[in-house]
Structures are given as structure tokens and as C-alpha cells.
Design an enzyme around this catalytic site. Structure first.
Site, PDB file in Angstrom:
ATOM      1  N   CYS A  65     -28.579  31.094 -29.339  1.00  2.00           N
ATOM      2  CA  CYS A  65     -29.557  30.946 -28.250  1.00  2.00           C
ATOM      3  C   CYS A  65     -28.941  31.376 -26.912  1.00  2.00           C
ATOM      4  O   CYS A  65     -27.950  30.788 -26.455  1.00  2.00           O
ATOM      5  CB  CYS A  65     -30.017  29.494 -28.233  1.00  2.00           C
ATOM      6  SG  CYS A  65     -30.329  28.770 -26.636  1.00  2.00           S
ATOM      7  N   CYS A  68     -28.448  28.806 -24.280  1.00  2.00           N
ATOM      8  CA  CYS A  68     -27.323  27.882 -24.560  1.00  2.00           C
ATOM      9  C   CYS A  68     -26.008  28.520 -24.141  1.00  2.00           C
ATOM     10  O   CYS A  68     -25.115  27.841 -23.616  1.00  2.00           O
ATOM     11  CB  CYS A  68     -27.257  27.539 -26.045  1.00  2.00           C
ATOM     12  SG  CYS A  68     -28.748  26.768 -26.663  1.00  2.00           S
ATOM     13  N   HIS A 339      20.585   6.545 -23.268  1.00  2.00           N
ATOM     14  CA  HIS A 339      20.676   5.102 -23.013  1.00  2.00           C
ATOM     15  C   HIS A 339      20.253   4.308 -24.244  1.00  2.00           C
ATOM     16  O   HIS A 339      20.883   3.325 -24.613  1.00  2.00           O
ATOM     17  CB  HIS A 339      19.776   4.697 -21.836  1.00  2.00           C
ATOM     18  CG  HIS A 339      20.384   5.033 -20.515  1.00  2.00           C
ATOM     19  ND1 HIS A 339      19.712   5.755 -19.555  1.00  2.00           N
ATOM     20  CD2 HIS A 339      21.592   4.754 -19.998  1.00  2.00           C
ATOM     21  CE1 HIS A 339      20.482   5.899 -18.498  1.00  2.00           C
ATOM     22  NE2 HIS A 339      21.638   5.309 -18.737  1.00  2.00           N
ATOM     23  N   SER A 363      14.170  -7.108 -26.100  1.00  2.00           N
ATOM     24  CA  SER A 363      15.209  -7.224 -25.070  1.00  2.00           C
ATOM     25  C   SER A 363      15.715  -5.843 -24.655  1.00  2.00           C
ATOM     26  O   SER A 363      16.065  -5.624 -23.490  1.00  2.00           O
ATOM     27  CB  SER A 363      16.365  -8.111 -25.543  1.00  2.00           C
ATOM     28  OG  SER A 363      17.064  -7.469 -26.569  1.00  2.00           O
ATOM     29  N   TRP A 391       9.652  -8.721 -18.761  1.00  2.00           N
ATOM     30  CA  TRP A 391       8.400  -8.974 -19.485  1.00  2.00           C
ATOM     31  C   TRP A 391       8.625  -9.905 -20.666  1.00  2.00           C
ATOM     32  O   TRP A 391       9.649  -9.775 -21.331  1.00  2.00           O
ATOM     33  CB  TRP A 391       7.878  -7.599 -19.956  1.00  2.00           C
ATOM     34  CG  TRP A 391       6.464  -7.586 -20.399  1.00  2.00           C
ATOM     35  CD1 TRP A 391       5.359  -7.260 -19.666  1.00  2.00           C
ATOM     36  CD2 TRP A 391       5.987  -7.875 -21.711  1.00  2.00           C
ATOM     37  NE1 TRP A 391       4.233  -7.352 -20.440  1.00  2.00           N
ATOM     38  CE2 TRP A 391       4.598  -7.729 -21.707  1.00  2.00           C
ATOM     39  CE3 TRP A 391       6.591  -8.258 -22.905  1.00  2.00           C
ATOM     40  CZ2 TRP A 391       3.807  -7.956 -22.829  1.00  2.00           C
ATOM     41  CZ3 TRP A 391       5.816  -8.486 -24.027  1.00  2.00           C
ATOM     42  CH2 TRP A 391       4.435  -8.328 -23.971  1.00  2.00           C
TER      43      TRP A 391
END
Ligand code: FAD
EC number: 1.8.3.2
Length: 494
Positions: A65, A68, A339, A363, A391
């Protein structure tokens, strides 16, 4: 080397990165794609059921189309605001399209009484699932968008519906939906999407970087995938991981993996670990208030915590090794990797108890938080809405603290808190919405795989858990399970 041999060696790998660089690579690739999500008969229900977005637009169109085709750039302009990795307002509106000119979609388009092209609908995503729509009669929350002929008009229509003021030229990543309240216990349930997202993003990075380069990385990859197949909280990720394990010998013969994502070939790229709809391109719980903060690395932490609370005692050392190796081999942020590796190497006694492993991950994460607290304060690189903290804060878990004045932990309470927070609480939304593939049964996300493996010494415990899990995923997986059963039990991986 066969899969069985590799499993016997029990080495494996993953690559991941929290660096903006890796996200940029993914974004560059995504840039070439349309942002509106293509839906069809087979994925329509599952994508709309699964999306974290609050609203959806569904465009029914036909590829032949001309109107479209002309409309597509308008629709895409709006979709770019909401969909994809560079969306300015991610996770709010899912913009989708269905091509009604494809015979396979005829019934779907009929169900929505599509009378012209393009025809646009609006509603909460779950309202589209298994839905029908008829003009006049319909009393559902699905609306026809009657004024969306240009990008401007479509966005105005959306703004009116949700009382927003989005503009096509919005430049700044606005995250008015950021979950900045660290103390809201319920927010973690949003992270279920992020765990899937981070898993899929990590896998994509491995593909992009062609990161399985040696027998060590191959072994590390397999080990991590085993852990995911047994204990990932999302059924579709467990399934994807099990399928990769089953096919690993073909995908990576002699450790030489093929990574392409095209051509229907047997390649790792054709085995999306959490299904082809993930990664979605954005994070929910882990969404930062700026577009270069949080996201992937936050999702990765939540994945690691969620894995830690799901393993049994006998699997804890295996899970520890799998996670350490994964970070070491595939996390492409050098500083993070180094780390973290130091913290892994500092563990001298193998884990025997899942509790110890859960508390170790917690931890270790707090040690990273502590270091970054200082770095981010001095460099100004943190997310202002999400400053690093030790936390959980007292507001989230008062009982975790022995004293109200200092940070002295009651480890029993911390453990219980973590088990619940990253266990049932994390998957509560998942269960509610049944966030899984369309033709899969509702998932008891954790319970169905936490088989009693603790009677067995790892790695047999982990392998058996995967094997049992795998059987739920079909005949191929059962074949792999048979192979597992035929091999001699190995009581130690060292
Ligand atoms: P994150 O630290 O990513 O945490 C995500 C969520 O987990 C938080 O919102 C909170 O709800 C919860 N949470 C926080 N702490 C804990 C805890 N102790 N236990 C359980 N849950 C918790 N960045 C660097 O700049 N340097 C590094 O060396 C570095 N190392 C990393 C190592 C690893 C293995 C990973 C996965 C990431 C690392 N990062 C590093 C990234 C960094 O840790 C954060 O992920 C990133 O800065 C985003 O932070 P965030 O605010 O989203 O929270």
C-alpha cells in the site's frame, strides 16, 4: 572436543561489559533497524504480554500500500522516541506494526476488523492479547487512533491519552519514570525484565566480540550457560541456554564458534539466549536518570544476585567459579574485571553452603559500592538519582542492622532478606503477568528448577539440574540429558 568432554572439564564463559563502548556497538547495529516492532500471528500475543511498556500502538498496514509506505517515516519518527536502545523515552509506549498483506497474518487482521490501511490501535499491551475488536460494539480499552496521519499528530494524540508533553525533537534523555526510591521493597519486581535484558545483552556482546577464543573461554562460556540453564529466573532464558548447550558441538566445533545471525545456519547468533524479542533495548528497574548510567551493569548485578539465591549448597562453588570466570573472561570493563577477579582470588576455601555464596556476592557488591561512592563523588560520574550506598539501606531492611548507629550486619537477617528479595519478590511480577513465550505454560519461575541437587556433589548437581530442566524443553534437550546420564559421574571439578 565434544560437549560432553567440555562439560567434564567444566569450563565456560561469558562476555559482558558495562562500558558505554559496548553499548555503543550495540546501538550502532540497532541504528540500521526500524524501531517499530514487527508483529505477526506467532509473536503478537507473546510480545504484547511480555512488554514492560504501559501502552502499545499497533499499526495494521499492507506492504504493497503506497499510503502505508509514505506513512512509515512518520510512524518511525514517533517509534524512535519510545523504542530501541537510543530511545529518549524508553519503556512507555511500545510501537508495533503488523503486515496484513502477509497471508499468515490474515486471521489476526480480521480479528481487529481492519478496514483500511494503515489502521492504528492504542491500548494497554495486555488488552491486545487474544483480543478481538469490532467497530461500535467494542467496549474494551483498545481505541482506534483517529488522528495520527503525521508524526506530529500521532504524538499529539498519544500526549493527550497519557497527559504527557513529548515532542519529536526531544533531545534529552528524560527519565521521569526512574525508580529512584531505594527504599521501596516492591520495585525490584520490575528488574525481572532487566535480568533478561542483561543476559541477552551479555550474549550479544560475546557474539559481537567473537569472544570465545580459546579452550579456556569456551569452557567458561559453557559453565556460565549451564548455570543459566539451571537457575536463570526466566524460563525463556533457561530454555535458550539449554538449547545452546544441546547444540554447542555444532555451533562451536573444536571451540571455533560461528557467530553470524543470518542465513538459517547453525550459528550461535541464531540461538538468541532469551528468545528473539530480547534484548528490547532498555532497562526498567535499572534505568538511570541519564542515558549513560546504570543499565547493563546494574542488570548484571541483579542477575548475579538472582542466581546466587537460587543455587543449592552443593552447587555453590560451581556457581562461584562460573560467575568469577564469566566476569574475568567476558566483562569488557577492565577495571571492573580486575577488581572483581582480585576478590574472587581472595576466596581461599571452596564454598560448601549456598548461604555463604549469597553473602559473598552481596558483600563483594558492597565493596564495589564503597569504592565507587568515593570515585563518583570526586569525579561526578555517578547517577545523581542513584548515588552508591552500602546496601541494603536501613529503610529497606531494618533487621539487617545490629545497631541503629553503625553498619554492623546481622548476617542471618541479611541472608533471609536477600533470599526473599532476589527470590520470590523479584519474580512476583513475572508470575503475575506470566512473562514468557506464548506457547509456554505459566512458569513457577524459580521453584521448577530448584531440584534437590544438594544431595549430589557439584558439578553433577548442576549438570543434573540442567538435564532435568532441559527435558522440559523438548526432545533435543532430552538427547543431551541422555548423554549426561551416560557419562561417568565426576565428583570434583578441580
Ligand atoms: P549497581 O551497583 O549496579 O546495583 C544494582 C542494584 O543492586 C542497586 O540498584 C540495588 O538495588 C542493588 N544492590 C546494590 N548493592 C547491593 C548489594 N551489596 N547486594 C545486593 N544488591 C545490591 N564500575 C566501576 O566504575 N568500577 C568497577 O570496578 C566496577 N566493577 C564492577 C564489577 C562487576 C562484577 C559489575 C557487574 C559491575 C561493576 N561496576 C564497576 C559497575 C558498578 O558496580 C555499577 O553496576 C554501575 O555503576 C551502576 O550502578 P547502579 O547505581 O545501577 O547500581
Amino acid at each position: 572436543m565434544s560437549l560432553v568432554h567440555l562439560l567434564l572439564f567444566f569450563g565456560l564463559v561469558i562476555a559482558a561489559s558495562s562500558t558505554p563502548g559496548s553499548r555503543l556497538i550495540l546501538r550502532e547495529i540497532a541504528d540500521q533497524k526500524d524501531r517499530a516492532v514487527e508483529l505477526n500471528t506467532s509473536n503478537f500475543d507473546s510480545v504484547l504480554k511480555d512488554t514492560p511498556a504501559k501502552y502499545a500502538v499497533v499499526e495494521f498496514f499492507a506492504h504493497w500500500c503506497p499510503a502505508c509506505r509514505n506513512y512509515k517515516p512518520h510512524y518511525e519518527k514517533v517509534a524512535r522516541l519510545f523504542n530501541g536502545p537510543d530511545a529518549i523515552h524508553p519503556g512507555i509506549v511500545l510501537m508495533t506494526r503488523v503486515d496484513c498483506a502477509l497471508k499468515t497474518n490474515t486471521k489476526l487482521c480480521d480479528k481487529f476488523s481492519v478496514s483500511h490501511y494503515p489502521m492504528l490501535f492504542w491500548g494497554p499491551p495486555t488488552k491486545f492479547v487474544s483480543a478481538t475488536w469490532e467497530p461500535q460494539k467494542d467496549k474494551s480499552e483498545i481505541l482506534v487512533i483517529d488522528d495520527g496521519r503525521t508524526a506530529d499528530r500521532l504524538l499529539n494524540w498519544i500526549n493527550k491519552q497519557i497527559d504527557s508533553s513529548y515532542a519529536l525533537d526531544d533531545q534529552n534523555f528524560e527519565n521521569e519514570h526512574a525508580l529512584s526510591n531505594h527504599t521501596d521493597y516492591n520495585q525490584i519486581s520490575q528488574a525481572v525484565y532487566d535480568v533478561e535484558e542483561a543476559t541477552a545483552e551479555a550474549f550479544d556482546i560475546i557474539l559481537l566480540q567473537k569472544a570465545i577464543k580459546s579452550s579456556e573461554t569456551s569452557a567458561s562460556f559453557i559453565r556460565f550457560i549451564q548455570l543459566l540453564a539451571a537457575h536463570h529466573l526466566s524460563r525463556r532464558c533457561r530454555k535458550g541456554a539449554a538449547e545452546i548447550l544441546v547444540n554447542y558441538d555444532d555451533l562451536c566445533p573444536s571451540g571455533n564458534c560461528s557467530y553470524e545471525k543470518s542465513g538459517g545456519k547453525d550459528t550461535l547468533g541464531n540461538f538468541p539466549i532469551c528468545g528473539k524479542d530480547v534484548p528490547r533495548g532498555y532497562y526498567m528497574f535499572c534505568r538511570g536518570s541519564k542515558n549513560d548510567t546504570r543499565g547493563f551493569s546494574c542488570g548484571l548485578w541483579v542477575l548475579m544476585h538472582s542466581l546466587s539465591v537460587r543455587v543449592e549448597d552443593g552447587e555453590s562453588q560451581f556457581a562461584f567459579t562460573a560467575i568469577c570466570d564469566f566476569v574475568n573472561n567476558f566483562f569488557m570493563c577492565d577495571e571492573c574485571r580486575l577488581h572483581f577477579n582480585d576478590m574472587c582470588l581472595s576466596v581461599k576455601t571452596p564454598f560448601k553452603k549456598a548461604r555463604d555464596f549469597v553473602l559473598w556476592v552481596w558483600s563483594t557488591h558492597n565493596k564495589v559500592n564503597e569504592r565507587l561512592m568515593k570515585d563518583e563523588a570526586s569525579l561526578g560520574t555517578g547517577d545523581p538519582k542513584f548515588p552508591k550506598i552500602i546496601w541494603p539501606p536501613k529503610e529497606l531492611c531494618p533487621l539487617c542492622y545490629l545497631s541503629s548507629k553503625s553498619i554492623e550486619w546481622d548476617h542471618d537477617h541479611v541472608y533471609n532478606f536477600l533470599k526473599n528479595y532476589y527470590g520470590p519478590k523479584l519474580v512476583s511480577l513475572y508470575k503475575e503477568k506470566s512473562v514468557i513465550g506464548s506457547n509456554e505454560e505459566t512458569v513457577p519461575a524459580t521453584e521448577d528448577l530448584t531440584v534437590a541437587t544438594n544431595a549430589l556433589v557439584v558439578p553433577i548437581g548442576a549438570a543434573l539440574a540442567i538435564a532435568i530442566a532441559s527435558c522440559a524443553f523438548g526432545a533435543l534437550a532430552c538427547y543431551w540429558r541422555t548423554q549426561q546420564k551416560n557419562r561417568k559421574p565426576r565428583r570434583s571439578w578441580n
